[in-house]
Design an enzyme around this catalytic site. Structure first.
Site, mmCIF file in Angstrom:
data_model
loop_
_atom_site.group_PDB
_atom_site.id
_atom_site.type_symbol
_atom_site.label_atom_id
_atom_site.label_comp_id
_atom_site.label_asym_id
_atom_site.label_seq_id
_atom_site.Cartn_x
_atom_site.Cartn_y
_atom_site.Cartn_z
ATOM 1 C CB SER A 187 -0.969 -0.123 1.119
ATOM 2 O OG SER A 187 -1.863 0.921 1.260
ATOM 3 C CG ASP A 212 -3.830 -3.483 -4.073
ATOM 4 O OD1 ASP A 212 -3.912 -3.573 -5.348
ATOM 5 O OD2 ASP A 212 -4.867 -3.168 -3.420
ATOM 6 N NE ARG A 226 2.489 6.359 -10.942
ATOM 7 C CZ ARG A 226 3.023 5.469 -11.571
ATOM 8 N NH1 ARG A 226 3.886 4.561 -11.390
ATOM 9 N NH2 ARG A 226 3.039 5.733 -12.949
ATOM 10 C CG HIS A 277 -5.258 -2.578 0.034
ATOM 11 N ND1 HIS A 277 -4.674 -2.069 -1.019
ATOM 12 C CD2 HIS A 277 -5.000 -1.687 1.006
ATOM 13 C CE1 HIS A 277 -3.687 -1.075 -0.873
ATOM 14 N NE2 HIS A 277 -3.858 -1.159 0.289
#
Length: 346
Positions: A187, A212, A226, A277
């Site tokens: 995450s 994920d 990111r 998730h």
């Protein structure tokens, strides 16, 4: 702080020129559903979310909070498989630990609301130590436990730089090999892994595995903010709640889509996406321990999402240790609804 963020969201929503109708909302494209600690989701537009992050970052810079983001490192090896050893960037700390630079090293980074005691850390640690001699370093970043998701997002770049600093220290002073070092993050932890990779000084990490990678408040068209496929020699993404809490578009050089990447079997009534998730961490731990996730090669990620990649296995397995040398593309992965999740050794 929670009240401040909620008021900021409400204020930004109030001044939005054209509110986006619910039926037109596409998370990651024209806004995001921001997770709350109570499990609910709050919609903000792209403009609102980016403004909120800018204001938070400026506020924290003024207060000096970003320069003091606390990050701790806990070492586990085959000599101390269950008893943590806290290590710091000092010769005394490393020399007094069981760190062995002749063995491969794995950094593991948890996501929002979690800590070093999270189940994913235990499972992944046990999987790697079960394979042989490794240094497994669990990263604990306290800002993950901020009440508000946005305040954790703001800390991601700084945490990533601190992970890179530890990596650089071990390379420079103890001979740790980047060629045998991988960073695994779930995450928000996946984006921290990306920032760690962006800030290594002596070459690229061997691999990064993003479990994920978080979608809310991150943009696909801003790869430098990111995790992206250039942050290591090989980046693998295991995408299990695409379009909600995780990215749907491919993040890694090798992007794997279990059950099509949006939702996972066995996650019943998974309205917030939390089950799907989190399933990425269970899949990865099992992949390391069992190497049992055969996949189908796809022309693009849309085919993977639709399970339109044929019925023949590709010879590539999700999470396999050899993927860094041979994988490039998008893959559909069939999974079971309960453990063991993989379809076997095909």
């Amino acid at each position: 702080m929670k009240v401040v963020i909620i008021l900021a969201i409400c204020a930004l929503t109030a001044v939005a020129a054209v509110p986006i109708p619910e039926e037109e909302r596409v998370s990651g494209e024209n806004g995001w559903y921001i997770p709350q600690t109570d499990g609910s989701l709050v919609w903000v537009s792209i403009e609102e979310g980016e403004k909120m992050l800018d204001e938070l970052e400026n506020k924290e810079e003024i207060e000096g909070r970003l320069s003091t983001v606390p990050v701790s490192f806990y070492l586990y090896t085959n000599r101390n498989p269950s008893k943590k050893q806290k290590i710091t960037e000092t010769a005394k700390s490393i020399n007094n630990s069981d760190f062995d630079a002749s063995n491969p090293t794995r950094f593991v980074i948890h996501g929002w609301t979690q800590s070093y005691t999270a189940g994913m850390n235990k499972d992944i640690r046990a999987a790697w130590l079960g394979r042989g001699k490794y240094n497994v370093i669990i990263v604990d970043w306290a800002r993950a436990r901020s009440v508000d998701y946005a305040t954790s997002v703001v800390a991601v770049p700084k945490v990533g730089k601190k992970v890179a600093s530890m990596i650089n220290y071990l390379v420079e002073n103890f001979g740790m090999s980047l060629e045998e070092t991988e960073v695994i993050g779930h995450s928000l932890g996946a984006h921290i892994a990306g920032y760690a990779g962006k800030n290594t000084k002596h070459g690229l990490l061997h691999a990064i595995v993003g479990l994920d990678p978080a979608l809310p408040l991150f943009s696909y068209n801003k790869p430098n903010k990111r995790l992206n496929a250039n942050d290591a020699n090989y980046v693998e993404s295991i995408q299990t709640n695409g379009g909600q809490l995780g990215f749907l578009k491919p993040i890694g050089k090798g992007a794997f889509y279990p059950n099509g990447g949006k939702s996972q079997p066995g996650c019943l009534l998974d309205v917030t996406g939390a089950c799907s998730h989190g399933r990425s961490t269970s899949y990865y731990a099992e992949a390391v321990a069992r190497d049992d996730f055969p996949s189908m090669s796809c022309g693009d990620y849309q085919e993977a999402v639709k399970d339109a990649c044929g019925s023949s296995y590709s010879g590539v397995k999700m999470g396999a240790v050899t993927n860094a040398y041979m994988v490039n593309g998008d893959y559909y992965v069939p999974v079971h609804s309960s453990s063991p999740y993989g379809y076997g050794y095909a």
